[in-house]
Design an enzyme around this catalytic site. Structure first.
Site, short mmCIF file in Angstrom:
data_model
loop_
_atom_site.label_atom_id
_atom_site.label_comp_id
_atom_site.label_asym_id
_atom_site.label_seq_id
_atom_site.Cartn_x
_atom_site.Cartn_y
_atom_site.Cartn_z
N ASP A 1 34.17 30.08 47.05
CA ASP A 1 34.78 31.39 47.17
C ASP A 1 35.82 31.47 48.29
OD1 ASP A 1 33.44 32.54 45.10
OD2 ASP A 1 31.95 33.56 46.33
N LYS B 1 37.89 35.37 45.20
CA LYS B 1 38.22 36.73 44.79
C LYS B 1 38.48 37.53 46.06
CE LYS B 1 34.40 37.47 42.67
NZ LYS B 1 33.34 38.26 42.03
N MET C 1 32.90 45.00 54.06
CA MET C 1 34.01 45.39 53.17
C MET C 1 34.39 46.86 53.36
SD MET C 1 32.66 43.35 49.78
CE MET C 1 30.98 43.98 50.00
#
Length: 261
Positions: free
Chosen positions: A42, A64, A177
């Protein structure tokens, strides 16, 4: 699906790479990489971790990032299974821990639909390890008896509903996030009267790109902008942040201000 072309039993291992520093992967995770035929990794995985992998392994970046997705989750699921059927052992390498906002169970469940054995090797979640590296405990006797780990932004792009409840609690609140929603998150704490609650923002924890901002609810937005903190970053709201050495001058300032009033 591509049919199997290698005489190897397919298997998949979900491995947590830890918060960033390659040395913070577990020994078991590093050993799994040594036996991998394929590694799917990732965006949040430090490429230094790939040094633990078999030099002959196929290494595929499937990162991503918000606004610039290289692969959707469905495509990653299919790649993972295809490579397992073709080459044997696939290590699905994910930042932090696979089951802490890592969508690890979705991948495990998808592989199970093809009767491919899957094992899980946990990793150090950034939600605990990154504060710890900054000497900020998420719990501390007399200051915090529990902690929340909350996503700042949901799949729909909205602020998480759990943050409203978290802001009301006395617990430490770690937000992953959430940097893009910082102003909205700060407003939740201000609405609860927590204007001087200690806050930390940490960018790229445990890596050479690490940046830190320490302040209070009313100042953290300005400090984040001033220090140029960018994603990936986590936020820590709670009295435990006051234990960080750099918070003492802030504490002294507000104490002096209180005495003047």
């Amino acid at each position: 699906m591509i049919t199997q072309i290698k005489n190897k039993e397919p298997k998949i291992t979900l491995v947590g790479a830890g918060p960033g520093d390659p040395e913070l992967i577990t020994m078991k995770g590093a050993n799994a990489l040594k036996t991998a035929d394929v590694v799917l990794y990732d965006a949040l995985v430090n490429e230094g971790v790939l040094d633990f992998a078999n030099p002959n392994a196929i290494k595929v970046y499937v990162g991503k990032r918000s606004g610039e997705h290289s692969y959707g989750q469905e495509a990653i699921n299919k790649l993972m299974v295809d490579y397992a059927l073709n080459y044997g052992h696939v290590v699905r390498l994910k930042g932090g821990d696979p089951f802490v906002f890592g969508r690890g169970y979705e991948e495990l469940d998808f592989a199970a639909g093809y009767s491919i054995p899957v094992s899980v090797i946990p990793g150090l979640s950034s939600s605990i390890s990154v504060p710890g590296l900054q000497q900020i405990p998420v719990t501390h006797r007399g200051l915090s008896e529990s902690f929340w780990v909350v996503t700042g932004t949901t799949a729909s792009g909205q602020i998480s509903n759990d943050l409203y409840e978290a802001a009301r609690s006395k617990a430490t609140v770690v937000v992953l996030m959430g940097l893009g929603k910082l102003k909205e998150i700060v407003k939740l704490f201000q609405n609860e009267g927590k204007h001087q609650l200690p806050v930390a923002a940490i960018q790229s924890g445990s890596t050479e790109n690490e940046k830190l901002a320490i302040g209070v609810v009313d100042t953290i937005v300005e400090l984040v902008e001033e220090k140029g903190i960018k994603a990936p970053a986590l936020l820590i709201f709670g009295e435990v942040v006051s234990l960080h050495p750099s918070f003492q001058p802030i504490k002294d300032f507000y104490q002096a201000l209180k005495e003047e009033l």
